[in-house]
Scaffold this active site. Structure first.
Site, mmCIF file in Angstrom:
data_model
loop_
_atom_site.group_PDB
_atom_site.id
_atom_site.type_symbol
_atom_site.label_atom_id
_atom_site.label_comp_id
_atom_site.label_asym_id
_atom_site.label_seq_id
_atom_site.Cartn_x
_atom_site.Cartn_y
_atom_site.Cartn_z
ATOM 1 N N SER A 112 13.026 28.442 -49.811
ATOM 2 C CA SER A 112 13.649 29.710 -49.440
ATOM 3 C C SER A 112 14.412 30.401 -50.565
ATOM 4 O O SER A 112 14.846 31.547 -50.393
ATOM 5 C CB SER A 112 14.584 29.509 -48.247
ATOM 6 O OG SER A 112 13.825 29.348 -47.067
ATOM 7 N N TYR A 210 19.953 33.030 -39.270
ATOM 8 C CA TYR A 210 18.879 32.858 -40.248
ATOM 9 C C TYR A 210 17.519 32.773 -39.562
ATOM 10 O O TYR A 210 17.328 32.001 -38.628
ATOM 11 C CB TYR A 210 19.133 31.585 -41.054
ATOM 12 C CG TYR A 210 18.302 31.444 -42.296
ATOM 13 C CD1 TYR A 210 18.743 31.959 -43.510
ATOM 14 C CD2 TYR A 210 17.083 30.776 -42.272
ATOM 15 C CE1 TYR A 210 17.994 31.818 -44.660
ATOM 16 C CE2 TYR A 210 16.328 30.632 -43.415
ATOM 17 C CZ TYR A 210 16.788 31.150 -44.606
ATOM 18 O OH TYR A 210 16.029 31.019 -45.749
ATOM 19 N N SER A 211 16.572 33.570 -40.046
ATOM 20 C CA SER A 211 15.216 33.559 -39.487
ATOM 21 C C SER A 211 14.205 33.834 -40.587
ATOM 22 O O SER A 211 14.261 34.879 -41.243
ATOM 23 C CB SER A 211 15.079 34.617 -38.385
ATOM 24 O OG SER A 211 13.727 34.728 -37.965
ATOM 25 N N ASN A 212 13.290 32.914 -40.783
ATOM 26 C CA ASN A 212 12.250 33.093 -41.788
ATOM 27 C C ASN A 212 11.348 34.283 -41.488
ATOM 28 O O ASN A 212 10.770 34.878 -42.395
ATOM 29 C CB ASN A 212 11.408 31.814 -41.902
ATOM 30 C CG ASN A 212 12.155 30.697 -42.595
ATOM 31 O OD1 ASN A 212 12.252 30.657 -43.810
ATOM 32 N ND2 ASN A 212 12.728 29.799 -41.813
ATOM 33 N N GLY A 353 16.975 26.288 -50.845
ATOM 34 C CA GLY A 353 15.676 26.186 -50.203
ATOM 35 C C GLY A 353 15.368 24.762 -49.787
ATOM 36 O O GLY A 353 15.621 23.822 -50.537
#
Length: 401
Positions: A112, A210-212, A353
């Site tokens: 990330s 948090y959201s990918n 990440g």
């Protein structure tokens, strides 16, 4: 003419990147089997390289050794960059098969941390007047953001970058429980749909979570505005100008082997510790595709914070934060950046990440940066439950002269 422009620019930039990184080594995932390895504990033997010597290096090494043991990972490498000079300290092993330490200048999948590069490209486009941070996503991606998970007429570009959109994370809906599952790549569009088909977590702008999925949409946005693949935009706008020769966006789906010197990456599936180095769980997607080195990551964050990439107005927007909304986190969310305060009171920035095989995190100021890379994803919640903060080893490096 647009398709021809896309192909021509992509070709030129990829060739330039190949020159910068010393060529391209590729391997298809179906020819790179995952192998089970025995659990092994190996003491730290690699010397520190660079400017830290004596007591300073010993203190940082002691902290890194303790973290590797507590996290129960094969090994780690800490890279500190000050004044353009790097110090590397290794702990444990980079390869359980040979017992070798992390190689100098080790390349790892940065997961990330990729989001910080993508957000920077979006803000460069903001500076060029091609994107408005507070415009609805619908303006740039008509019809894409719809469903129970979110409405593109109400969610802004800023919401995507700052995780205030309320769009659920697609990761909760896919199988990552085996090496075979990791080999099954997914498209950004399919994963975006998985996120949007779930009920929204909250109203846009109400809080942060948090959201990918947000960064899959940010990548699509870059491509819609520029007509160029997001990885190419990252390369030509950031990697090539900064000469980050150890950093690249893998050529998915044909490229799975990490270029250059690198440790092996491992993941615990049930009772088996499996070598998954040659499986790319990033799938070329803008929420976690990239490969880099500790030194390159340090240089990127230092250049970013020093105002060498973005204009002052865009950097100010990037550094405007909201609370993370997660009591387990010690940081606040900016636009593709996280802010926290070290144990010695210094404000630092970075991202971090985590993915199968690697955990890469750190912190930076314009003058100094530290990155820690592990070759197995630790159980962060268990570490915190045991009173162990992985940031302590970063702070030990940042808080000593």
């Amino acid at each position: 003419m647009q398709p021809m422009r896309h192909i021509a620019l992509a070709t030129v930039t990829v060739v330039a990147l190949a020159v910068l990184t010393g060529g391209i080594t590729t391997a298809r995932s179906d020819t790179a089997p995952a192998t089970t390895v025995p659990a092994t504990t190996v003491p730290s033997t690699a010397p520190a390289h660079g400017d830290r010597t004596g007591t300073d290096a010993a203190e940082v090494r002691t902290g890194l050794d303790a973290l590797v043991r507590a996290a129960d990972v094969p090994g780690a490498q800490l890279v500190e960059t000050v004044g353009g000079r790097d110090t590397q300290i290794a702990s444990g092993v980079g390869d359980l098969g040979t017992g070798a330490a992390f190689p100098d200048g080790a390349a790892v999948r940065i997961a990330s941390n990729t989001k910080a590069f993508v957000a920077t490209v979006v803000l460069l486009l903001v500076g060029e007047g091609r994107i408005d941070l507070d415009a609805p996503v619908e303006r740039y991606l008509p019809g894409v953001v719809s469903g129970p998970g979110g409405d593109g007429n109400r969610i802004t570009v800023r919401d995507l970058l700052q995780h205030t959109s309320g769009i659920p994370d697609y990761l909760t809906r896919i199988d990552l429980g085996s090496a075979d599952a990791l080999r099954r790549s997914h498209t950004a569009d399919a994963l975006i749909r998985l996120g949007l088909d779930q009920p929204a977590a909250f109203e846009p702008g109400a809080r942060a979570e948090y959201s990918n999925t947000n960064y899959l949409l940010a990548g699509r946005l870059v491509e819609a505005v520029t007509g160029v693949a997001v990885g190419v935009e990252v390369a030509r706008r950031i990697l090539i100008p900064l000469e980050l020769r150890g950093t690249y966006w893998p050529l998915h789906p044909v490229e799975n082997v990490i270029r250059g010197p690198h440790p092996r990456g491992y993941h615990q599936f049930g009772d088996s510790l499996v070598d998954i180095t040659d499986i790319d769980p990033g799938w070329g997607l803008p929420d976690g595709a990239m490969v880099s080195t500790g030194a390159d990551l340090n240089r990127f964050f230092q250049a970013l914070l020093a105002g060498r990439i973005l204009g002052p107005a865009q950097l100010e927007q990037m550094r405007a934060t909201v609370p993370s909304g997660d009591p387990r986190r010690s940081d606040d969310f900016g636009l593709g950046l996280f802010r926290r305060t070290t144990s010695c009171g210094t404000e630092v920035w970075g991202h971090g990440g985590a993915m199968h095989g690697f955990f890469v995190y750190g912190a930076a100021t314009p003058e100094r940066a530290v990155t820690v890379s592990m070759n197995q994803l630790p159980d962060i919640l268990s570490l915190h439950g045991a009173g162990i903060d992985p940031n302590d080893v970063v702070d030990a490096a940042l808080c000593t002269p």
